[in-house]
Design a protein around this motif. Sequence first.
Motif, mmCIF file in Angstrom:
data_model
loop_
_atom_site.group_PDB
_atom_site.id
_atom_site.type_symbol
_atom_site.label_atom_id
_atom_site.label_comp_id
_atom_site.label_asym_id
_atom_site.label_seq_id
_atom_site.Cartn_x
_atom_site.Cartn_y
_atom_site.Cartn_z
ATOM 1 N N PHE A 107 0.822 -1.205 0.000
ATOM 2 C CA PHE A 107 0.000 0.000 0.000
ATOM 3 C C PHE A 107 0.859 1.260 0.000
ATOM 4 C CE2 PHE A 107 -2.742 -3.308 1.729
ATOM 5 C CZ PHE A 107 -3.845 -3.164 0.902
ATOM 6 N N GLN A 108 2.030 1.200 0.624
ATOM 7 C CA GLN A 108 2.944 2.335 0.564
ATOM 8 C C GLN A 108 3.447 2.560 -0.855
ATOM 9 O OE1 GLN A 108 6.082 2.046 3.547
ATOM 10 N NE2 GLN A 108 4.674 1.016 4.944
ATOM 11 N N ILE A 109 3.672 1.475 -1.579
ATOM 12 C CA ILE A 109 4.092 1.571 -2.985
ATOM 13 C C ILE A 109 3.000 2.244 -3.810
ATOM 14 C CG2 ILE A 109 4.611 0.226 -5.063
ATOM 15 C CD1 ILE A 109 5.924 -1.851 -3.129
ATOM 16 N N GLU A 110 1.758 1.798 -3.606
ATOM 17 C CA GLU A 110 0.637 2.388 -4.347
ATOM 18 C C GLU A 110 0.470 3.863 -3.997
ATOM 19 O OE1 GLU A 110 -1.229 1.306 -6.764
ATOM 20 O OE2 GLU A 110 -0.256 -0.650 -6.816
ATOM 21 N N LYS A 111 0.655 4.180 -2.726
ATOM 22 C CA LYS A 111 0.527 5.573 -2.292
ATOM 23 C C LYS A 111 1.572 6.451 -2.968
ATOM 24 C CE LYS A 111 0.648 8.537 1.811
ATOM 25 N NZ LYS A 111 0.862 8.585 3.278
ATOM 26 N N ALA A 112 2.823 5.961 -3.026
ATOM 27 C CA ALA A 112 3.901 6.728 -3.667
ATOM 28 C C ALA A 112 3.610 6.939 -5.142
ATOM 29 C CB ALA A 112 5.232 6.009 -3.475
ATOM 30 N N TYR A 113 3.113 5.910 -5.798
ATOM 31 C CA TYR A 113 2.818 6.018 -7.238
ATOM 32 C C TYR A 113 1.647 6.963 -7.480
ATOM 33 C CZ TYR A 113 2.038 4.650 -12.078
ATOM 34 O OH TYR A 113 1.881 4.670 -13.445
ATOM 35 N N GLU A 114 0.643 6.863 -6.626
ATOM 36 C CA GLU A 114 -0.513 7.751 -6.753
ATOM 37 C C GLU A 114 -0.099 9.203 -6.529
ATOM 38 O OE1 GLU A 114 -4.520 8.573 -7.542
ATOM 39 O OE2 GLU A 114 -3.363 6.724 -7.771
ATOM 40 N N SER A 115 0.792 9.428 -5.575
ATOM 41 C CA SER A 115 1.281 10.788 -5.303
ATOM 42 C C SER A 115 2.021 11.349 -6.509
ATOM 43 C CB SER A 115 2.205 10.779 -4.081
ATOM 44 O OG SER A 115 1.507 10.372 -2.931
ATOM 45 N N LEU A 116 2.785 10.500 -7.185
ATOM 46 C CA LEU A 116 3.485 10.937 -8.401
ATOM 47 C C LEU A 116 2.488 11.338 -9.475
ATOM 48 C CD1 LEU A 116 6.047 11.227 -10.191
ATOM 49 C CD2 LEU A 116 5.778 8.804 -10.765
ATOM 50 N N SER A 117 1.432 10.542 -9.640
ATOM 51 C CA SER A 117 0.425 10.829 -10.667
ATOM 52 C C SER A 117 -0.283 12.156 -10.414
ATOM 53 C CB SER A 117 -0.610 9.696 -10.715
ATOM 54 O OG SER A 117 0.015 8.461 -10.955
ATOM 55 N N ASP A 137 12.571 9.140 -3.735
ATOM 56 C CA ASP A 137 12.840 9.218 -2.291
ATOM 57 C C ASP A 137 11.867 8.330 -1.507
ATOM 58 O OD1 ASP A 137 14.926 10.971 -2.675
ATOM 59 O OD2 ASP A 137 13.723 12.774 -2.300
ATOM 60 N N SER A 138 10.597 8.380 -1.901
ATOM 61 C CA SER A 138 9.582 7.566 -1.217
ATOM 62 C C SER A 138 9.853 6.078 -1.418
ATOM 63 C CB SER A 138 8.182 7.912 -1.731
ATOM 64 O OG SER A 138 7.855 9.258 -1.461
#
Length: 612
Positions: free
Chosen positions: A317-327, A342-343
Amino acid sequence: MVYNSFEDQNLPKVNPNESLETISEYHLLSMFPVEKFQIRAEKERDKGIDFHIELKKELGSGDWGYTNYQCAIQLKATNTIKQSDDGSYGLQLSTSNINYLLNNPMPAYYIFYHHPTKAFFYENVKNFALQLQNKNPEWHKQQTHKIYFTKRLDEHAIQYIYDETYAHGDTLKHINQFINPLETRNNSDRLVIDADLEVYSVAQNIEFIDQFGAHLINKNRFNTVIEIEKRSWPRDSATPRFYLFCGIAYYQRGNLFKALELLNDAKKLSAEFDPQGKAIIEHTILSARYLLDMITKDEFDLQMEKINSLVDAGSFFQIEKAYESLSLNRAQPAAAIGQFYDSMKKIIENEKSAIVRIVAYNKIMEAESSILLHDLAMNFSFFIGRAKKPFQSRSFLEWQQLEWKFLDRLKAIAEYANKCDYHMGSAYLTLVSIKWNYEKSIHIHYLGCWNKRNFDLHQPVNGLIVQMLEKLCNSLDQLSQLYQTNDYIENMISSMILKFQIQHFSGKYEEANQTKDKILQDIDSHGFHGLKKEYEPILNKGTAHESFVKKYTLLMNSLQDSACEKGFDPYRMLSENEMNYKTVWSIRNFIMLDFSIFPEKLAQEAQNTSNS
């Protein structure tokens, strides 16, 4: 010595029935091969069983062993009964004899010998009783019943009796492991006997899934989990992990309503789970509801944002959060990818799971592909339509260098995933690679056919590119088959969506429509109404290449209008120096990839090799 004539003596007379009994027994015993059957006659106080026949079984050594699997035989012989018009032989039986044979836990058979024709016939007592039951539920109140023999006892019938007796014996053996008629305190531990006479304990099934469900799910053995869940009825309750793993299995198989039922049972017991387990339950329930169109895409995204923001929700879920933040990041691409790196570094730094690392690297490759293609389009915007040889420009040559590094990294991660035996991770990388080649083809084609204010949409795609894309479609077919085999239905449909777009871009509109029909058929067959809404724009003039044309045309027209307002000619052809004046790249140094972490088994093998 003088003997009197036998006729003059008072001697016992021969009973014809006894002679017939001896004859029938002799012929019957000769029909059962001695290597497979041990026949024991019941002569003392016979109440209705003439023989008990024990089966022998061939052992791995080639010898034969006794099994204690037995069947009972009641032998009937006659000289007088004649064959009926339908070919059967009718014989009257007492109800008490039928009930006596039914009380035997192993199979019991009536065998009938017709002496005039020297033929044997047989019938399973249980089957005969079922016939009586179907005709009259109160058949047991009658004194006698007539049985009609039609089945010839021959070599095939003997083998059938062996197989039927063996199956019953095997079933009783397994049942005996679980039950004690005098022990009633474990009433909830019910047994299930399936169509193959396999015996299962509901409690043991639940315990098995609770203990090994995670392994089965990780190995994509969803059907195994589902089969065990089906054999775990009736049940009063189950463990939280049982509900969770079974719910995930049904979700992956596309049975979303059943998945929701089990996952909601798991949610009721969510206090038993750690934060990551709770997040998995919420995420899967949310995904199922979205696929069933119970919630909108906006509601789904909002709830997913909450799940991803949970503390200790787990690496996935942290991976998904980082990717969503990039988007969603509105900063310059260079700053956005820097924050993303960094994330991801923080997530990966202490992550000891090879699978999680591969998932993280896959997301990194997906992010990098978007940034690289974005930068290519942005750099071309300075000279598109105003350079004679745009693909010999500094921008494109530098971009190619970045692409080679990107593809090398993609290949390295795929090799790592295969070494770790994580085939679904490798499959996802294949999808990323195919998507990259499709979107690269879009840029190469359209960036070379800009005509002042618009793209020349009549210019066909280069033949070599079309050939390459055809091969990609074949790869997507194989990928879809892999996903379907492993019950990743969403991934399968995603692969077909990409295939549709490639076919449409290549100008193969008839084939694209066939793929579109197949996509809609699969979505409907699984009831993925939410997914249908999500893909509807793509299937209706919203492919990646159509979207690129719309957005890039608006961008270029805006830049041209701005240049005109400032007194510049946006249509003037540029010199070589002007064309190569400026390049901007968001990624100069790719994030480092660490392939030193392996699953426990591989790590142990590597350690053993090192020690030796």
